[in-house]
Design a protein around this motif. Structure first.
Motif, PDB file in Angstrom:
ATOM      1  N   UNK A 271      22.244  37.617  31.038  1.00 51.72           N
ATOM      2  CA  UNK A 271      22.618  36.651  32.076  1.00 51.72           C
ATOM      3  C   UNK A 271      24.122  36.400  32.065  1.00 51.72           C
ATOM      4  N   UNK A 272      24.698  36.253  30.885  1.00 47.62           N
ATOM      5  CA  UNK A 272      26.137  36.012  30.765  1.00 47.62           C
ATOM      6  C   UNK A 272      26.936  37.211  31.286  1.00 47.62           C
ATOM      7  N   UNK A 273      26.503  38.417  30.937  1.00 46.28           N
ATOM      8  CA  UNK A 273      27.200  39.616  31.400  1.00 46.28           C
ATOM      9  C   UNK A 273      27.137  39.741  32.923  1.00 46.28           C
ATOM     10  N   UNK A 274      25.955  39.477  33.482  1.00 44.91           N
ATOM     11  CA  UNK A 274      25.809  39.538  34.933  1.00 44.91           C
ATOM     12  C   UNK A 274      26.721  38.514  35.608  1.00 44.91           C
ATOM     13  N   UNK A 275      26.805  37.309  35.031  1.00 45.17           N
ATOM     14  CA  UNK A 275      27.677  36.274  35.592  1.00 45.17           C
ATOM     15  C   UNK A 275      29.145  36.676  35.494  1.00 45.17           C
ATOM     16  N   UNK A 276      29.528  37.243  34.337  1.00 38.00           N
ATOM     17  CA  UNK A 276      30.920  37.669  34.161  1.00 38.00           C
ATOM     18  C   UNK A 276      31.281  38.781  35.145  1.00 38.00           C
ATOM     19  N   UNK A 277      30.355  39.727  35.332  1.00 36.78           N
ATOM     20  CA  UNK A 277      30.606  40.815  36.282  1.00 36.78           C
ATOM     21  C   UNK A 277      30.738  40.273  37.707  1.00 36.78           C
ATOM     22  N   UNK A 278      29.853  39.332  38.048  1.00 33.10           N
ATOM     23  CA  UNK A 278      29.909  38.740  39.376  1.00 33.10           C
ATOM     24  C   UNK A 278      31.209  37.979  39.576  1.00 33.10           C
ATOM     25  N   UNK A 279      31.616  37.233  38.545  1.00 34.56           N
ATOM     26  CA  UNK A 279      32.856  36.465  38.629  1.00 34.56           C
ATOM     27  C   UNK A 279      34.058  37.394  38.762  1.00 34.56           C
ATOM     28  N   UNK A 280      34.071  38.493  38.003  1.00 30.88           N
ATOM     29  CA  UNK A 280      35.173  39.451  38.080  1.00 30.88           C
ATOM     30  C   UNK A 280      35.257  40.065  39.474  1.00 30.88           C
ATOM     31  N   UNK A 281      34.098  40.343  40.058  1.00 36.09           N
ATOM     32  CA  UNK A 281      34.078  40.907  41.406  1.00 36.09           C
ATOM     33  C   UNK A 281      34.610  39.896  42.421  1.00 36.09           C
ATOM     34  N   UNK A 282      34.221  38.632  42.268  1.00 39.89           N
ATOM     35  CA  UNK A 282      34.698  37.596  43.178  1.00 39.89           C
ATOM     36  C   UNK A 282      36.215  37.421  43.071  1.00 39.89           C
ATOM     37  N   UNK A 283      36.736  37.460  41.839  1.00 37.45           N
ATOM     38  CA  UNK A 283      38.174  37.324  41.649  1.00 37.45           C
ATOM     39  C   UNK A 283      38.925  38.498  42.271  1.00 37.45           C
ATOM     40  N   UNK A 284      38.359  39.695  42.138  1.00 31.28           N
ATOM     41  CA  UNK A 284      39.003  40.867  42.711  1.00 31.28           C
ATOM     42  C   UNK A 284      39.029  40.785  44.238  1.00 31.28           C
ATOM     43  N   UNK A 285      37.946  40.303  44.818  1.00 29.98           N
ATOM     44  CA  UNK A 285      37.907  40.126  46.269  1.00 29.98           C
ATOM     45  C   UNK A 285      38.959  39.111  46.712  1.00 29.98           C
ATOM     46  N   UNK A 286      39.089  38.014  45.952  1.00 30.76           N
ATOM     47  CA  UNK A 286      40.090  36.989  46.278  1.00 30.76           C
ATOM     48  C   UNK A 286      41.498  37.551  46.171  1.00 30.76           C
ATOM     49  N   UNK A 287      41.762  38.350  45.119  1.00 29.10           N
ATOM     50  CA  UNK A 287      43.083  38.967  44.965  1.00 29.10           C
ATOM     51  C   UNK A 287      43.400  39.905  46.136  1.00 29.10           C
ATOM     52  N   UNK A 288      42.407  40.719  46.500  1.00 33.44           N
ATOM     53  CA  UNK A 288      42.617  41.678  47.600  1.00 33.44           C
ATOM     54  C   UNK A 288      42.888  40.956  48.915  1.00 33.44           C
ATOM     55  N   UNK A 289      42.145  39.883  49.142  1.00 30.96           N
ATOM     56  CA  UNK A 289      42.333  39.104  50.366  1.00 30.96           C
ATOM     57  C   UNK A 289      43.713  38.458  50.390  1.00 30.96           C
ATOM     58  N   UNK A 290      44.149  37.935  49.250  1.00 29.24           N
ATOM     59  CA  UNK A 290      45.466  37.298  49.164  1.00 29.24           C
ATOM     60  C   UNK A 290      46.568  38.339  49.406  1.00 29.24           C
ATOM     61  N   UNK A 291      46.422  39.495  48.773  1.00 26.13           N
ATOM     62  CA  UNK A 291      47.424  40.547  48.936  1.00 26.13           C
ATOM     63  C   UNK A 291      47.528  40.967  50.396  1.00 26.13           C
ATOM     64  N   UNK A 292      46.383  41.140  51.047  1.00 26.77           N
ATOM     65  CA  UNK A 292      46.374  41.557  52.446  1.00 26.77           C
ATOM     66  C   UNK A 292      47.067  40.530  53.333  1.00 26.77           C
ATOM     67  N   UNK A 293      46.790  39.255  53.099  1.00 28.05           N
ATOM     68  CA  UNK A 293      47.410  38.197  53.898  1.00 28.05           C
ATOM     69  C   UNK A 293      48.918  38.168  53.694  1.00 28.05           C
ATOM     70  N   UNK A 294      49.360  38.322  52.450  1.00 23.16           N
ATOM     71  CA  UNK A 294      50.794  38.301  52.163  1.00 23.16           C
ATOM     72  C   UNK A 294      51.493  39.483  52.823  1.00 23.16           C
ATOM     73  N   UNK A 295      50.875  40.661  52.736  1.00 25.23           N
ATOM     74  CA  UNK A 295      51.463  41.844  53.353  1.00 25.23           C
ATOM     75  C   UNK A 295      51.575  41.648  54.869  1.00 25.23           C
ATOM     76  N   UNK A 296      50.530  41.099  55.479  1.00 21.90           N
ATOM     77  CA  UNK A 296      50.558  40.867  56.937  1.00 21.90           C
ATOM     78  C   UNK A 296      51.671  39.908  57.331  1.00 21.90           C
ATOM     79  N   UNK A 297      51.843  38.859  56.525  1.00 17.07           N
ATOM     80  CA  UNK A 297      52.876  37.871  56.835  1.00 17.07           C
ATOM     81  C   UNK A 297      54.270  38.466  56.657  1.00 17.07           C
TER      82      UNK A 297
END
Length: 354
Positions: A271-297
């Protein structure tokens, strides 16, 4: 608290009553006192899990001093009980732990065995969380799973959960907290034979942690133990020594409990590993979204050619910048703060090329 090889256990007189059975510490501090957290082990309390589904509401008796926002939660105890339970039904175990540390009345209410239904409802709000194990109470389980501090030094964050020993322990505390078999007798200053008679009977069924034998202060042994677990086992062994239970029956009980603990440990680890993997994926999505917005601006400000050039050259000057790679949503306020520095970065890159 077991923080050193020469440390001794200090005893605390804690009243265990119907409404205080789950109290995790003797004050209202954010972090729990280690020895009080394990008081059920010291007192050999076998029935740790709350069983009643009835909800008991205590009489408000403590005086709450209001300082700023402090004391505002006192009003929860004045709500109708059905409305209060409706509020609790939306919370998770960590929320209940934090609520229990806000006032004495809330603490008494939430730590009462008769209010186990509140904790069970909170656990049901956590997806795929393994069920409550038989050797822990609801608050103990919540504290183990969700309160991310080291149970030894209280430092945060501590994500290392040693599930089979029911403890969180950071790397800097591990060597002084866990003991090899040969060193356990020093914990309670008992004779070697008295300490290890329990090992002779049930060595295979004591939760332990496997370590590299050439590392740590463990005399070359490859297994280390958590002293409170062994103390509890020794206490239970008194039933055999007093003739109240046969040794074979006692060993069978320990084997069954050990198997339950290890099965639960495997479930919690997954359960902990699944949560950590899910959290890592969510953080990566947030980073990618932030990078895309900054590049657009930045492109909207006329820096598109410079950004394309950096990408074509494989440069990570912009993509790995601390303002770009953060795992945070980009707000207008945040962009206003970082824009001048990112523009300056691109200007300097352009000047070096020219």
């Amino acid at each position: 608290m077991y923080n050193s090889r020469n440390s001794s256990r200090t005893s605390s007189k804690i009243r265990i009553g119907d409404t205080e059975a789950f109290v995790l510490s003797s004050d209202d501090s954010e972090v729990e006192n280690f020895e009080t957290k394990y008081i059920s082990n010291y007192l050999n309390t076998n029935d740790k899990g709350p069983s009643s589904g009835n909800v008991a509401h205590p009489q408000s008796s403590s005086r709450i001093v209001k300082r700023g926002n402090r004391g505002k939660l006192e009003g929860m105890l004045k709500l109708p009980l059905d409305l209060e339970l409706e509020i609790y039904s939306y919370l998770e175990p960590l929320d209940l732990l934090r609520l229990s540390r806000t006032s004495k009345d809330l603490r008494v209410f939430l730590m009462s065995r008769s209010n186990a239904i509140v904790w069970r409802a909170a656990r049901s709000n956590v997806p795929d969380l393994p069920p409550l194990p038989s050797d822990l109470s609801e608050p103990e389980y919540a504290n183990l799973v969700f309160a991310s501090y080291c149970h030894m030094c209280m430092r945060r964050p501590c994500e290392t959960v040693i599930w089979q020993c029911r403890v969180r322990c950071c790397n800097r505390c591990f060597d002084s907290t866990f003991y090899s078999r040969s060193n356990l007798h020093s914990v309670w200053k008992r004779s070697y034979a008295s300490t290890f008679i329990v090992f002779k009977a049930a060595a295979e069924y004591i939760p332990c942690v496997k370590v590299a034998p050439w590392k740590g202060p463990w005399n070359g042994e490859d297994k280390v133990f958590f002293p409170p677990n062994v103390r509890t086992l020794r206490h239970k062994y008194r039933l055999v020594r007093k003739g109240e239970m046969g040794q074979e029956e006692w060993v069978a009980q320990q084997k069954q409990l050990y198997e339950e603990i290890m099965e639960h440990t495997a479930a919690c680890s997954d359960w902990q590993k699944a949560n950590n993997d899910k959290r890592a994926e969510e953080l990566q999505i947030t980073r990618s979204k932030r990078k895309s917005l900054i590049y657009n601006k930045l492109q909207a400000l006329g820096w598109g050619d410079e950004i394309d050039r950096l990408d074509a050259e494989g440069s990570t000057l912009l993509s790995t910048h601390k303002f770009v790679r953060q795992a945070k949503d980009l707000t207008d306020k945040a962009w206003t703060g970082i824009q001048p520095q990112l523009v300056k970065l691109l200007e300097e890159s352009q000047q070096r090329r020219l």
